[in-house]
Design an enzyme around this catalytic site. Structure first.
Site, mmCIF file in Angstrom:
data_model
loop_
_atom_site.group_PDB
_atom_site.id
_atom_site.type_symbol
_atom_site.label_atom_id
_atom_site.label_comp_id
_atom_site.label_asym_id
_atom_site.label_seq_id
_atom_site.Cartn_x
_atom_site.Cartn_y
_atom_site.Cartn_z
ATOM 1 C CG ASN A 48 -8.087 -35.897 9.591
ATOM 2 O OD1 ASN A 48 -8.045 -37.027 9.111
ATOM 3 N ND2 ASN A 48 -7.017 -35.298 10.066
ATOM 4 C CG ASP A 67 -5.562 -38.441 8.448
ATOM 5 O OD1 ASP A 67 -5.561 -38.028 7.286
ATOM 6 O OD2 ASP A 67 -4.941 -37.889 9.373
ATOM 7 C CG HIS A 68 -8.501 -42.135 11.776
ATOM 8 N ND1 HIS A 68 -7.302 -42.802 11.946
ATOM 9 C CD2 HIS A 68 -8.360 -40.935 12.381
ATOM 10 C CE1 HIS A 68 -6.482 -42.042 12.659
ATOM 11 N NE2 HIS A 68 -7.093 -40.908 12.934
ATOM 12 N NE ARG A 89 -9.766 -58.216 6.441
ATOM 13 C CZ ARG A 89 -10.909 -58.863 6.236
ATOM 14 N NH1 ARG A 89 -11.440 -58.941 5.038
ATOM 15 N NH2 ARG A 89 -11.514 -59.440 7.240
ATOM 16 C CG HIS A 148 -0.960 -36.301 9.015
ATOM 17 N ND1 HIS A 148 -0.829 -36.419 10.374
ATOM 18 C CD2 HIS A 148 0.299 -36.092 8.541
ATOM 19 C CE1 HIS A 148 0.451 -36.294 10.705
ATOM 20 N NE2 HIS A 148 1.150 -36.108 9.608
ATOM 21 N NE ARG A 160 1.937 -40.812 11.280
ATOM 22 C CZ ARG A 160 2.127 -40.264 12.489
ATOM 23 N NH1 ARG A 160 1.207 -39.496 13.032
ATOM 24 N NH2 ARG A 160 3.225 -40.506 13.162
ATOM 25 N NE ARG A 185 1.145 -44.181 12.080
ATOM 26 C CZ ARG A 185 1.387 -43.746 13.314
ATOM 27 N NH1 ARG A 185 0.387 -43.379 14.077
ATOM 28 N NH2 ARG A 185 2.604 -43.677 13.786
ATOM 29 C CG HIS A 186 -3.479 -42.354 8.387
ATOM 30 N ND1 HIS A 186 -2.955 -41.242 7.786
ATOM 31 C CD2 HIS A 186 -3.436 -42.125 9.725
ATOM 32 C CE1 HIS A 186 -2.610 -40.371 8.716
ATOM 33 N NE2 HIS A 186 -2.863 -40.878 9.903
ATOM 34 C CD GLU A 226 -3.015 -32.955 10.127
ATOM 35 O OE1 GLU A 226 -2.283 -33.710 10.783
ATOM 36 O OE2 GLU A 226 -4.236 -32.917 10.251
ATOM 37 C CB THR A 231 -3.064 -39.403 17.168
ATOM 38 O OG1 THR A 231 -3.559 -38.285 16.426
ATOM 39 C CG2 THR A 231 -3.168 -39.092 18.664
ATOM 40 C CB THR A 232 -0.528 -35.043 15.670
ATOM 41 O OG1 THR A 232 -0.750 -35.576 14.369
ATOM 42 C CG2 THR A 232 0.521 -33.968 15.613
ATOM 43 C CD GLU A 292 -5.738 -27.667 13.156
ATOM 44 O OE1 GLU A 292 -5.691 -27.458 11.925
ATOM 45 O OE2 GLU A 292 -6.043 -28.774 13.638
ATOM 46 C CG HIS A 336 -5.459 -33.811 18.204
ATOM 47 N ND1 HIS A 336 -5.650 -34.790 19.154
ATOM 48 C CD2 HIS A 336 -4.627 -34.343 17.286
ATOM 49 C CE1 HIS A 336 -4.941 -35.843 18.824
ATOM 50 N NE2 HIS A 336 -4.315 -35.611 17.695
ATOM 51 N N GLY A 337 -9.088 -34.199 18.788
ATOM 52 C CA GLY A 337 -9.870 -34.796 19.864
ATOM 53 C C GLY A 337 -11.263 -34.211 20.043
ATOM 54 N N GLY A 390 -11.660 -35.310 12.903
ATOM 55 C CA GLY A 390 -11.629 -36.568 12.174
ATOM 56 C C GLY A 390 -12.092 -37.772 12.962
ATOM 57 C CE1 TYR A 391 -9.621 -43.267 16.123
ATOM 58 C CE2 TYR A 391 -10.796 -42.517 18.061
ATOM 59 C CZ TYR A 391 -10.170 -43.518 17.360
ATOM 60 O OH TYR A 391 -10.099 -44.775 17.883
#
Ligand code: PXP
Length: 254
Positions: free
Chosen positions: A11, A13-14, A22, A47, A49, A53-54, A74, A104-105, A155, A198-199, A220-221
């Site tokens: 993922n 996203d981040h 920036r 994702h 959203r 936001r990302h 996503e 986050t989700t 998932e 997730h996580g 991802g994160y």
């Protein structure tokens, strides 16, 4: 690849979160996707959203155009998102709940409560040849409804389990883990392809890789955080190695 091969979806996203801090063009999430694939990722998740936001609309279009592996789009189950997804034609969509203020989700999709709206939504993607994955908690009623609505994939939300592991709460971690084990088995029994995410970090990915029903992990994160220290290619390689250790443990028991 063995019968029980486990795919890694990365993922990105981040990377976009960092870029948007920036407001410019760097770092580029599409470049991260290409690097992750080069290092061994089996697919890319992003994702889009509703609050953007990302990931931006242009990121999703570029991911579809530029990556050589499956794109997992996503999204919230809204008409606007479905229109964008149908125009993008990703390999798969993953339907997630979205709340504006969440970091986050946070939870799984309430497939039981939203079955009336989700049924035609999933049917539309099935008709278009896009695989729909429903991001749900490992709850038997949600899993059975996902199958009844003819979603090909679920998932399982691993966030509650991963949080308990990281916090060192053994009782809660064991309870959440048993729910995931039972959920993965039930889902496979009712004909669903099972993914999880997730996580996850190296340790939890290794543990969950030992469940033979799981076909894909989306992460991802943690990986983007690790990439700051050791680089994204090395992070992908280490994650794949963790997953392979877990899968090997499952195969040696079989
Ligand atoms: N799968 C789904 C459906 C998600 O919503 C997320 C978070 O965007 C992930 C996987 C990846 O979670 P994490 O970034 O915590 O690894």
């Amino acid at each position: 690849m063995s019968q029980s091969a486990l795919r890694l979806g990365v993922n990105v996203d981040h990377v976009a979160t960092l870029r948007n801090a920036r407001g410019g063009e760097r770092p580029d999430p599409v470049r991260a996707a290409l690097v992750a694939i080069e290092a061994g990722a089996d697919g890319i998740t992003a994702h889009l959203r509703e609050d953007r936001r990302h990931i931006r609309d242009t990121d999703m279009a570029r991911l579809k155009a530029e990556i050589s592996k499956p794109l997992n789009f996503e999204m919230a189950a809204t008409q606007d998102m479905q229109r964008i997804a149908l125009a993008t034609m990703p390999h798969a969509v993953c339907l997630v709940p979205e709340r504006r203020m969440e970091l986050t989700t946070e939870g799984g999709l309430d497939v039981v409560g939203q079955r009336e709206t989700l049924a035609p939504f999933i049917a539309r993607f099935n008709d278009a040849g896009i695989r729909t994955s429903l991001f749900i908690a490992a709850d038997p009623a949600q899993i059975e409804m996902a199958a009844a609505l003819k979603a090909p994939v679920i998932e399982l939300h691993t966030g509650a389990w991963c949080d308990a592991v990281v916090e060192g709460d053994r009782t809660r971690a064991d309870r959440e883990w048993q729910r995931i084990v039972a959920g993965a088995k039930l889902a496979a029994d009712v004909g669903l392809e099972v993914h999880a995410g997730h996580g996850l970090d190296y340790a939890t990915a290794e543990i969950i890789a030992a469940l033979p029903q799981i076909k894909e992990l989306n992460i991802g994160y943690f990986m983007m955080g690790e990439a700051l220290f050791v680089g994204l290619p090395e992070t992908v390689r280490q994650m794949r190695a963790a997953m392979q250790r877990g899968r090997a443990a499952c195969e040696s028991r079989a």
